[in-house]
Structure formats: C-alpha cells, structure tokens
Design a protein around this motif. Structure first.
Motif, mmCIF file in Angstrom:
data_model
loop_
_atom_site.group_PDB
_atom_site.id
_atom_site.type_symbol
_atom_site.label_atom_id
_atom_site.label_comp_id
_atom_site.label_asym_id
_atom_site.label_seq_id
_atom_site.Cartn_x
_atom_site.Cartn_y
_atom_site.Cartn_z
ATOM 1 N N MET A 108 24.678 -0.832 12.232
ATOM 2 C CA MET A 108 25.709 -1.078 12.722
ATOM 3 C C MET A 108 26.966 -0.717 11.747
ATOM 4 O O MET A 108 28.162 -0.361 12.087
ATOM 5 C CB MET A 108 26.211 -2.720 13.116
ATOM 6 N N TYR A 109 26.629 -0.719 10.368
ATOM 7 C CA TYR A 109 27.473 -0.291 9.251
ATOM 8 C C TYR A 109 27.787 1.345 9.562
ATOM 9 O O TYR A 109 28.911 1.931 9.516
ATOM 10 C CB TYR A 109 27.027 -0.414 8.038
ATOM 11 N N ASN A 110 26.721 1.948 10.073
ATOM 12 C CA ASN A 110 26.910 3.463 10.275
ATOM 13 C C ASN A 110 27.666 3.565 11.707
ATOM 14 O O ASN A 110 28.575 4.481 11.309
ATOM 15 C CB ASN A 110 25.521 4.092 10.585
ATOM 16 N N ALA A 111 27.508 2.689 12.683
ATOM 17 C CA ALA A 111 28.655 2.933 13.549
ATOM 18 C C ALA A 111 30.125 2.518 13.239
ATOM 19 O O ALA A 111 30.916 3.303 13.740
ATOM 20 C CB ALA A 111 28.144 1.960 14.870
ATOM 21 N N LEU A 112 29.992 1.745 12.383
ATOM 22 C CA LEU A 112 31.572 1.228 12.027
ATOM 23 C C LEU A 112 32.282 2.136 11.141
ATOM 24 O O LEU A 112 33.370 2.433 11.047
ATOM 25 C CB LEU A 112 31.417 -0.244 11.438
ATOM 26 N N PHE A 113 31.650 2.793 10.296
ATOM 27 C CA PHE A 113 31.941 3.389 8.963
ATOM 28 C C PHE A 113 33.085 4.525 9.168
ATOM 29 O O PHE A 113 34.002 4.469 8.505
ATOM 30 C CB PHE A 113 30.683 4.048 8.234
ATOM 31 N N PRO A 114 32.904 5.359 10.637
ATOM 32 C CA PRO A 114 33.777 6.316 10.800
ATOM 33 C C PRO A 114 35.221 5.800 11.007
ATOM 34 O O PRO A 114 36.228 6.535 11.002
ATOM 35 C CB PRO A 114 33.142 7.171 11.919
#
Length: 201
Positions: A108-114
């Motif tokens: 989820m962090y990877n999805a949110l980061f951008p």
C-alpha cells in the motif's frame, strides 16, 4: 477499569486505555519521539484522549464533541486539520511486526508514494497522529495496532476535524473485551479519504 499491554484488562464503567510508552524502540535508541497515551471510555464510548511527549513537553488533549488542543510553552493551541493537495503533503506510518500485515503495508505504501510529496516514518504512532492533527502529515497509516495504541490519538484526530477508519474506509469499532485484537488503521482529512482509498486499490 483498565486495558493495556501484557493482558492488562479490568472492566469498568470508566475504562482507561493506557500506553505508558508509545515508541519504545525510539526511547531505547535515544530518538526523541515517544509518548504516554491515555484514552478514556465511559460506558463503552470513547470520550477523552491525552497524549504527552516528555522531550518536547507537549500535551495533546481531546474531549468528545468539544475539540482538540495542544498545550506547550507557547500556550494553548486549538487543533484543526486542513485539507491539502496530497502532492504537497507527506504521509507517515509505522511498519507492523506481523509479517502478513507488514507485507500489505509495504504494498500500500508503494501504491500511495507517487501521490504524495514523500514518506516519513517516526515509528511512533501517537506522535505521528498528533502531527497529523497539526497538519504536518496528510495521512497516517498503521498496520494492526492495539486499542491502547489508538484510542487517544483517534479521538484527537476526530476532534481536530479528521477521520480515522480501517483500511477499507469503515469506521473503527473497538472491542473492549478483547485485549489482543488488532485494528488496521488510517487517518486523514475526510475530503481526501475517497481519493486515498482509490490509490490503495
């Protein structure tokens, strides 16, 4: 009554959810972000929250329907979460010690980061929730904390105008009889919630 770590549970009309040291690893490592957290449930309803950061000498307080505030050397400051463009905001979170939850968090962090300015982790949930209430963070995301980790910060965020929900965007419902129940948790400005949930899919 009391509810806390190490299976501390004594039911009562007035039930205190206490974390005497939130951010234990920080404390042990000499990193200044750690706090004492106390939430008070009255007849099962969360009514009061207090978080104290001893190094910063800051006290955060909330009372149901009465708002939230910070008390420090500069006096009293009412807390109000402002809506902002996510690209101008950082999000924060702490990694769970549970492997399955941590893997979900990282995805989820990877999805949110951008969609955010960046990611900052204090590894101190209570301090991070207070910083959300002060508009330092635009989102705080936790991987399965316990009730004593959440209660005070949850009320402070809500009384500052934020929203605190589970990872599906549903309101949290605490089970005051289950000491070991975990609560996947996220908090932000209510007008940013649907957008954030879409990014997490």
């Amino acid at each position: 009554g009391f509810i806390g770590e190490e299976n501390l549970y004594k039911p009562g009309k007035y039930l205190f959810a206490i974390d005497p040291l939130d951010g234990t690893s920080n404390f042990a490592s000499g990193f200044e972000y750690f706090a004492v957290s106390i939430g008070l449930f009255i007849e099962g309803s969360l009514q009061y929250g207090a978080i104290y950061e001893p190094i910063q000498n800051k006290l955060y307080l909330a009372e149901k329907t009465k708002g939230a505030m910070r008390k420090d050397k500069n006096g009293n400051q009412k807390l109000h979460i402002k809506q902002g463009n996510l690209k101008n905001l950082c999000f924060s979170g702490g990694l769970s010690v549970v492997d399955e939850l941590r893997k979900k968090q990282l995805a989820m962090y990877n999805a949110l980061f951008p969609h955010f300015r960046g990611f900052l982790s204090l590894q101190a949930g209570c301090s991070s929730m207070c910083l959300l209430a002060e508009n330092t963070f635009g989102l705080y995301f936790m991987g399965g904390p316990w009730i004593w980790d959440l209660a005070a910060g949850h009320l402070i965020i809500e009384e500052a105008g934020g929203v605190a929900v589970d990872w599906n965007g549903k309101n949290l419902s605490y089970d005051l009889t289950d000491v070991n129940k975990r609560y996947p948790f996220m908090a932000c400005h209510p007008k940013n919630l649907l957008t954030i949930l879409q990014y997490m899919k």
